[in-house]
Each structure stands twice: as structure tokens, then as C-alpha cells.
Motif scaffolding. Structure first.
Motif, PDB file in Angstrom:
ATOM      1  N   ASP A 236       0.815  -1.217   0.000  1.00  0.00           N
ATOM      2  CA  ASP A 236       0.000   0.000   0.000  1.00  0.00           C
ATOM      3  C   ASP A 236       0.848   1.265   0.000  1.00  0.00           C
ATOM      4  O   ASP A 236       0.375   2.325  -0.403  1.00  0.00           O
ATOM      5  CB  ASP A 236      -0.937   0.000   1.213  1.00  0.00           C
ATOM      6  N   GLY A 237       2.078   1.163   0.439  1.00  0.00           N
ATOM      7  CA  GLY A 237       2.927   2.339   0.477  1.00  0.00           C
ATOM      8  C   GLY A 237       3.460   2.775  -0.871  1.00  0.00           C
ATOM      9  O   GLY A 237       4.046   3.863  -0.987  1.00  0.00           O
ATOM     10  N   VAL A 238       3.271   1.960  -1.915  1.00  0.00           N
ATOM     11  CA  VAL A 238       3.741   2.332  -3.253  1.00  0.00           C
ATOM     12  C   VAL A 238       2.788   3.364  -3.842  1.00  0.00           C
ATOM     13  O   VAL A 238       1.577   3.117  -3.929  1.00  0.00           O
ATOM     14  CB  VAL A 238       3.828   1.095  -4.159  1.00  0.00           C
ATOM     15  N   PRO A 239       3.260   4.520  -4.266  1.00  0.00           N
ATOM     16  CA  PRO A 239       2.383   5.569  -4.818  1.00  0.00           C
ATOM     17  C   PRO A 239       1.699   5.111  -6.118  1.00  0.00           C
ATOM     18  O   PRO A 239       2.128   4.139  -6.753  1.00  0.00           O
ATOM     19  CB  PRO A 239       3.329   6.746  -5.061  1.00  0.00           C
ATOM     20  N   PRO A 240       0.641   5.816  -6.517  1.00  0.00           N
ATOM     21  CA  PRO A 240      -0.094   5.424  -7.733  1.00  0.00           C
ATOM     22  C   PRO A 240       0.758   5.428  -8.998  1.00  0.00           C
ATOM     23  O   PRO A 240       0.592   4.561  -9.860  1.00  0.00           O
ATOM     24  CB  PRO A 240      -1.217   6.460  -7.818  1.00  0.00           C
ATOM     25  N   GLY A 241       1.653   6.414  -9.140  1.00  0.00           N
ATOM     26  CA  GLY A 241       2.464   6.478 -10.347  1.00  0.00           C
ATOM     27  C   GLY A 241       3.327   5.246 -10.547  1.00  0.00           C
ATOM     28  O   GLY A 241       3.202   4.547 -11.562  1.00  0.00           O
ATOM     29  N   PRO A 242       4.233   4.933  -9.620  1.00  0.00           N
ATOM     30  CA  PRO A 242       5.027   3.709  -9.766  1.00  0.00           C
ATOM     31  C   PRO A 242       4.181   2.446  -9.838  1.00  0.00           C
ATOM     32  O   PRO A 242       4.536   1.494 -10.536  1.00  0.00           O
ATOM     33  CB  PRO A 242       5.913   3.725  -8.519  1.00  0.00           C
ATOM     34  N   ARG A 243       3.060   2.444  -9.147  1.00  0.00           N
ATOM     35  CA  ARG A 243       2.207   1.259  -9.158  1.00  0.00           C
ATOM     36  C   ARG A 243       1.696   0.974 -10.581  1.00  0.00           C
ATOM     37  O   ARG A 243       1.698  -0.170 -11.026  1.00  0.00           O
ATOM     38  CB  ARG A 243       1.027   1.464  -8.206  1.00  0.00           C
ATOM     39  N   GLN A 244       1.272   2.017 -11.279  1.00  0.00           N
ATOM     40  CA  GLN A 244       0.766   1.796 -12.622  1.00  0.00           C
ATOM     41  C   GLN A 244       1.869   1.439 -13.594  1.00  0.00           C
ATOM     42  O   GLN A 244       1.659   0.650 -14.522  1.00  0.00           O
ATOM     43  CB  GLN A 244       0.018   3.022 -13.127  1.00  0.00           C
ATOM     44  N   VAL A 245       3.059   1.997 -13.418  1.00  0.00           N
ATOM     45  CA  VAL A 245       4.184   1.642 -14.284  1.00  0.00           C
ATOM     46  C   VAL A 245       4.450   0.143 -14.219  1.00  0.00           C
ATOM     47  O   VAL A 245       4.639  -0.538 -15.235  1.00  0.00           O
ATOM     48  CB  VAL A 245       5.440   2.437 -13.897  1.00  0.00           C
ATOM     49  N   VAL A 246       4.433  -0.400 -13.003  1.00  0.00           N
ATOM     50  CA  VAL A 246       4.738  -1.816 -12.820  1.00  0.00           C
ATOM     51  C   VAL A 246       3.572  -2.689 -13.281  1.00  0.00           C
ATOM     52  O   VAL A 246       3.765  -3.681 -14.000  1.00  0.00           O
ATOM     53  CB  VAL A 246       5.077  -2.097 -11.342  1.00  0.00           C
ATOM     54  N   SER A 247       2.359  -2.346 -12.869  1.00  0.00           N
ATOM     55  CA  SER A 247       1.212  -3.199 -13.197  1.00  0.00           C
ATOM     56  C   SER A 247       0.983  -3.292 -14.695  1.00  0.00           C
ATOM     57  O   SER A 247       0.632  -4.357 -15.209  1.00  0.00           O
ATOM     58  CB  SER A 247      -0.046  -2.668 -12.492  1.00  0.00           C
ATOM     59  N   ARG A 248       1.197  -2.202 -15.395  1.00  0.00           N
ATOM     60  CA  ARG A 248       1.002  -2.254 -16.838  1.00  0.00           C
ATOM     61  C   ARG A 248       2.097  -3.048 -17.524  1.00  0.00           C
ATOM     62  O   ARG A 248       1.841  -3.751 -18.517  1.00  0.00           O
ATOM     63  CB  ARG A 248       0.940  -0.844 -17.406  1.00  0.00           C
ATOM     64  N   ALA A 249       3.309  -2.983 -17.037  1.00  0.00           N
ATOM     65  CA  ALA A 249       4.395  -3.762 -17.636  1.00  0.00           C
ATOM     66  C   ALA A 249       4.187  -5.261 -17.438  1.00  0.00           C
ATOM     67  O   ALA A 249       4.681  -6.067 -18.236  1.00  0.00           O
ATOM     68  CB  ALA A 249       5.735  -3.340 -17.038  1.00  0.00           C
ATOM     69  N   LEU A 250       3.433  -5.652 -16.413  1.00  0.00           N
ATOM     70  CA  LEU A 250       3.230  -7.066 -16.094  1.00  0.00           C
ATOM     71  C   LEU A 250       1.923  -7.611 -16.652  1.00  0.00           C
ATOM     72  O   LEU A 250       1.437  -8.648 -16.180  1.00  0.00           O
ATOM     73  CB  LEU A 250       3.269  -7.270 -14.577  1.00  0.00           C
ATOM     74  N   GLU A 251       1.347  -6.967 -17.641  1.00  0.00           N
ATOM     75  CA  GLU A 251       0.150  -7.505 -18.278  1.00  0.00           C
ATOM     76  C   GLU A 251       0.486  -8.815 -18.991  1.00  0.00           C
ATOM     77  O   GLU A 251       1.561  -8.976 -19.566  1.00  0.00           O
ATOM     78  CB  GLU A 251      -0.422  -6.509 -19.282  1.00  0.00           C
ATOM     79  N   LYS A 252      -0.456  -9.761 -18.949  1.00  0.00           N
ATOM     80  CA  LYS A 252      -0.217 -11.061 -19.589  1.00  0.00           C
ATOM     81  C   LYS A 252      -0.131 -10.925 -21.105  1.00  0.00           C
ATOM     82  O   LYS A 252       0.691 -11.589 -21.749  1.00  0.00           O
ATOM     83  CB  LYS A 252      -1.345 -12.031 -19.235  1.00  0.00           C
ATOM     84  N   THR A 253      -0.995 -10.097 -21.669  1.00  0.00           N
ATOM     85  CA  THR A 253      -1.034  -9.919 -23.117  1.00  0.00           C
ATOM     86  C   THR A 253      -0.037  -8.841 -23.534  1.00  0.00           C
ATOM     87  O   THR A 253      -0.051  -7.743 -22.981  1.00  0.00           O
ATOM     88  CB  THR A 253      -2.439  -9.519 -23.573  1.00  0.00           C
ATOM     89  N   PRO A 254       0.832  -9.123 -24.492  1.00  0.00           N
ATOM     90  CA  PRO A 254       1.854  -8.133 -24.871  1.00  0.00           C
ATOM     91  C   PRO A 254       1.292  -6.789 -25.303  1.00  0.00           C
ATOM     92  O   PRO A 254       1.862  -5.745 -24.979  1.00  0.00           O
ATOM     93  CB  PRO A 254       2.603  -8.832 -26.014  1.00  0.00           C
ATOM     94  N   ASP A 255       0.160  -6.779 -26.045  1.00  0.00           N
ATOM     95  CA  ASP A 255      -0.335  -5.501 -26.548  1.00  0.00           C
ATOM     96  C   ASP A 255      -0.994  -4.643 -25.477  1.00  0.00           C
ATOM     97  O   ASP A 255      -1.391  -3.519 -25.756  1.00  0.00           O
ATOM     98  CB  ASP A 255      -1.309  -5.722 -27.708  1.00  0.00           C
ATOM     99  N   ARG A 256      -1.119  -5.157 -24.259  1.00  0.00           N
ATOM    100  CA  ARG A 256      -1.649  -4.351 -23.164  1.00  0.00           C
ATOM    101  C   ARG A 256      -0.536  -3.764 -22.296  1.00  0.00           C
ATOM    102  O   ARG A 256      -0.807  -3.014 -21.370  1.00  0.00           O
ATOM    103  CB  ARG A 256      -2.597  -5.189 -22.302  1.00  0.00           C
ATOM    104  N   ARG A 257       0.685  -4.120 -22.584  1.00  0.00           N
ATOM    105  CA  ARG A 257       1.824  -3.554 -21.845  1.00  0.00           C
ATOM    106  C   ARG A 257       2.200  -2.209 -22.456  1.00  0.00           C
ATOM    107  O   ARG A 257       1.564  -1.718 -23.385  1.00  0.00           O
ATOM    108  CB  ARG A 257       3.021  -4.509 -21.906  1.00  0.00           C
ATOM    109  N   TRP A 258       3.263  -1.619 -21.898  1.00  0.00           N
ATOM    110  CA  TRP A 258       3.835  -0.438 -22.538  1.00  0.00           C
ATOM    111  C   TRP A 258       4.279  -0.854 -23.929  1.00  0.00           C
ATOM    112  O   TRP A 258       4.995  -1.846 -24.101  1.00  0.00           O
ATOM    113  CB  TRP A 258       5.007   0.096 -21.723  1.00  0.00           C
ATOM    114  N   MET A 259       3.863  -0.090 -24.927  1.00  0.00           N
ATOM    115  CA  MET A 259       4.095  -0.501 -26.301  1.00  0.00           C
ATOM    116  C   MET A 259       5.575  -0.554 -26.641  1.00  0.00           C
ATOM    117  O   MET A 259       6.007  -1.355 -27.460  1.00  0.00           O
ATOM    118  CB  MET A 259       3.375   0.440 -27.264  1.00  0.00           C
ATOM    119  N   THR A 260       6.369   0.290 -26.020  1.00  0.00           N
ATOM    120  CA  THR A 260       7.806   0.298 -26.245  1.00  0.00           C
ATOM    121  C   THR A 260       8.516   0.524 -24.921  1.00  0.00           C
ATOM    122  O   THR A 260       7.921   0.991 -23.944  1.00  0.00           O
ATOM    123  CB  THR A 260       8.222   1.399 -27.238  1.00  0.00           C
ATOM    124  N   ALA A 261       9.805   0.197 -24.915  1.00  0.00           N
ATOM    125  CA  ALA A 261      10.601   0.476 -23.733  1.00  0.00           C
ATOM    126  C   ALA A 261      10.743   1.980 -23.505  1.00  0.00           C
ATOM    127  O   ALA A 261      10.876   2.434 -22.361  1.00  0.00           O
ATOM    128  CB  ALA A 261      11.981  -0.173 -23.876  1.00  0.00           C
TER     129      ALA A 261
END
Length: 425
Positions: A236-261
Motif C-alpha cells: 500500500d505504500g507504493v504511490p499510484p504512479g510507480p504502481r501503474q508503471v509496474v502493473s502495466r508492464a506485467l500484463e499477460k497480453t503483450p499488446d496491453r503492456r507499454w508498447m515500447t521500452a
């Protein structure tokens, strides 16, 4: 087989082992020709003895030598030699003074700011490699070197990428570390830069929590969780910004992740500057909004076009004829009392009739109210010298059916009945 003092190609003298893994070992060595310290990655003998793999590995070493980025380790040399009767392939790289990230994490997790700074730097390095068509395939803390000044360098480029995705019959090991393996790597899908984005997301998760998101007793169990299990929630101590960076990178489907590095790196910098503000929304949602707006514009344009192009409805209830039709006549405004012959109804639907004021005819019969529906004649009857044509309803006789909305003709075509004086001669 290898040890301190072993010389490769009569030039690189191994001094001390820095680490190792399933692909081989990394040694600190001395370059006796240039007089500098280097890092030498020595591949497993089983891999070095494969001609196909050796050629691919050499091609990747050449490609890596073209990369120039401060976050990517420099590649100096590639060679093959025999050690104790066995062929050994090795890659000579820049020696980084510092320690690997996995050793740093043994002392405890990093904070949100340090994690986002690290992800931004590694994302830039991956973007430079992806631009050259190189996918690392083995992004993990052991391959991230932290310099003395705190900057991060990605090492071991080209080694994991040199091998095709899948299993090697020589070793029977999957060419990725199970804890950082993207789901598509386990399903024999085409390997894309998205696998590096996923692995970098796992590294970020580990930096924030001190442990991997998926663990198990065997690599198979861990990979199965990458494929099917939801990612455990960050603290819970992780702020919303870093939380979304990580959660989106860990999407199961490749096209739902960050499109590029690059996009992941930019999001990490935004999260570093404003940790309480989430990065930009997912491209899928943004694209859905754009498509919805575009559909609304298209529908509006279609409706406007149909209204603009639709012919005006006549107010008298008559069916308009083409201007060049020989039967087209100028219809007088209602009410009118012209007696016209009944003709075949036009193909278009006649608008609903509206009640009009009945016209009284000097006749003992009852007056019948007619509708404004009129059928155009086949020949034009009104002339400039004739009065306005009028319309006279007929009275039902004993043999006639009840009156209908369309009057029955009472005389021959073209005959005009006068009901007012004086009448034309």
C-alpha cells in the motif's frame, strides 16, 4: 575446466569469477595486449560446440558492437579457442566497476524513487537495443550492473538473444530465467521487445517488494503462474504512479503492456517527478475513446447528409413528378374542386390525408368530404385562359360503393364543370 590463470587466445587471462548461470560464467580478465581489465563471458561447452549456435552468437556479437549507449555495456571482442581439448566461445565486454543489482537487493528493497530512476535508465538502454533489432530476453538483476556513481548498465546483451526461443536439446533449459520469463516465451510465440518490457516490470516489482511476484519449487511452476496467476498486489505504500508503471508492464497480453521500452521509461520518469499522479491512461482505453468519437462524427455526417439530400415533402399531399415528365402539371393550392379521371396510383406511398373543408355542390345529394390526395392526370388540362380547376366529389348511388379517400371521376377526361356564373363559353 576454467580457472584463474587460464588464458584465452593467448590474450585474455582470467583473474576471478564474477558470476555464472545456465548459459556460462563471467570472469574478470586482463587484456594483455591493451593492458586493461575486461569482463569475459564464457559460454557453456555444449553451446560452443554447436556450429549453428556459434555462427548466430558471432553475428549477435557483431550487432552488439554497433550499439553505443551509456546504459549498454560495450562489447570489445569475440573469440573461439580450445581449453583442455574442448572448444570454448567467449565474449569480451567492458568491465563495470560496481556490483550487480541482485547483490544490492540482498540488502533489502529499494524505494519508489530509486526504482523508477533505475527503470528509466534500463528502459533507455533497452530502447537503444530494440532500435537495432536486438532483444535481450534475459533482463534480470544479475545482468544489471550498478556503477559506483549509481548509474545502471545492462550487460550480457546478445547472448540470450543469439539463441532461438524455445528449448536447447543440448542442455534442456529454457532460454530465459523462469522468474522473469514473459508468458509468451513459454507458449512458443514470436519473441518481440515486449518480453523485455515484461522482464523489466518484474525487476521493478522485485525492487519495490524485495521478492519476485511469482515463486515456486520448480521453473515449471513459476512459468505456469506467469501464464495464469494474477500479479500480487504491491504494498500500500507504493504511490499510484510507480504502481501503474509496474502493473502495466506485467500484463499477460503483450499488446496491453507499454508498447515500447521508451514509453515505459518516460512513464517511470513521470512517476519519479509526480509519484501521486498516475501516468497516461492505457492506449486501449484512449483508442476506444478516439474510435467512439470518430463513430459519432461519421453517424452525424451521415444523418446530416441524408437530411440535406432528401427531397422536400409537398405540403399539399401530392406526389411530385420529375420536371421532365410529360404528365407533370402545376398543382394548385388546396382547396380545389377539379374533377379528374382516376389513374393508376403512383409507386410512392401517398402521405396520410388531412381533412379539408367540404365544398358544397348545388345538388340534392349529400356532400362528401374529400381528402387532399389527388392523382396527377396523364394530360395537362389547365391552360392560361381557363380558371382554376376545381374538384367535385361524386355522390354514391344505389349501385356504388361507399365513398373512399380517392374520388371517382364524374366525366370524361379534360371536361370542366362550371358551378359559378358567368361560365366560360
Amino acid at each position: 575446466m576454467l580457472g584463474a590463470g587460464t588464458t584465452l587466445n593467448d590474450r585474455y587471462v582470467l583473474a576471478g569469477r564474477l558470476g555464472g548461470g545456465g548459459m556460462g560464467e563471467v570472469w574478470r580478465a586482463d587484456d594483455t595486449v591493451l593492458g586493461r581489465a575486461v569482463a569475459v563471458k564464457v559460454l557453456m561447452p555444449a553451446l560452443s560446440e554447436s556450429p549453428t549456435f556459434t555462427q548466430r552468437f558471432q553475428n549477435e556479437a557483431r550487432a552488439m558492437a554497433t550499439l553505443r549507449h551509456p546504459g549498454v555495456v560495450d562489447v570489445y571482442d569475440y573469440g573461439v579457442c580450445e581449453v583442455d581439448g574442448r572448444q570454448v566461445s567467449f565474449l569480451v565486454m567492458e568491465y563495470i566497476q560496481g556490483e550487480s543489482l541482485d547483490r544490492v537487493l540482498r540488502r533489502g528493497p529499494l524505494g519508489s524513487a530509486a526504482t523508477m530512476r533505475l527503470i528509466a535508465e534500463v528502459g533507455d538502454a533497452l530502447a537503444a537495443a530494440h532500435a537495432q533489432g536486438i532483444v535481450h530476453r534475459d533482463v534480470k538483476p544479475a545482468n544489471l550492473m550498478v556503477r559506483l556513481d549509481g548509474s545502471v548498465v545492462l550487460t550480457d546483451f546478445g547472448i540470450a538473444h543469439s539463441v532461438s526461443a524455445g528449448h536447447l536439446t543440448a542442455t534442456g533449459t529454457m532460454l530465459c530465467s523462469a522468474g522473469y520469463c514473459a508468458p509468451e516465451m513459454a507458449t512458443a510465440s514470436d519473441v518481440t521487445p515486449a518480453v523485455d518490457v515484461y522482464a523489466l516490470g518484474v525487476v521493478a516489482y522485485e525492487c519495490l517488494t524485495g521478492q519476485l511476484p511469482f515463486q515456486g519449487d520448480t521453473p515449471v511452476q513459476i512459468i505456469f503462474k506467469h501464464l495464469n496467476s494474477p500479479v500480487p498486489r504491491l504494498p500500500d505504500g507504493v504511490p499510484p504512479g510507480p504502481r501503474q508503471v509496474v502493473s502495466r508492464a506485467l500484463e499477460k497480453t503483450p499488446d496491453r503492456r507499454w508498447m515500447t521500452a521508451t514509453l515505459m521509461s518516460e512513464a517511470a520518469r513521470k512517476a519519479l517527478a509526480a509519484p501521486d499522479t498516475p501516468p497516461t491512461p492505457r492506449p486501449r482505453r484512449a483508442m476506444r475513446a478516439v474510435l467512439t468519437m470518430a463513430a459519432a462524427v461519421v453517424v452525424s455526417a451521415a444523418v446530416a447528409g441524408s437530411v440535406w439530400l432528401r427531397p422536400a415533402q409537398p405540403t399539399t399531399g401530392e406526389v411530385p413528378l420529375p420536371a421532365d415528365s410529360p404528365a407533370a402539371t402545376v398543382s394548385p393550392p388546396p382547396p380545389s374542386n377539379a374533377t379528374r379521371p382516376a389513374t393508376t396510383p403512383p409507386p410512392r406511398r401517398v402521405p396520410t390525408s388531412k381533412p379539408t373543408r367540404a365544398t358544397h355542390v348545388p345538388s340534392p345529394s349529400a356532400t362528401v368530404s374529400t381528402t387532399p390526395t389527388r392523382t396527377p392526370t396523364t394530360n395537362p388540362t389547365p391552360t392560361a385562359s381557363q380558371p382554376e380547376p376545381t374538384e367535385q366529389p361524386t355522390t354514391p348511388g344505389p349501385e356504388e360503393p361507399p365513398p373512399t379517400a380517392e374520388p371517382t371521376a364524374s366525366g370524361p377526361a379534360g371536361e370542366i364543370q362550371c358551378i359559378r356564373s358567368p361560365c366560360p363559353g
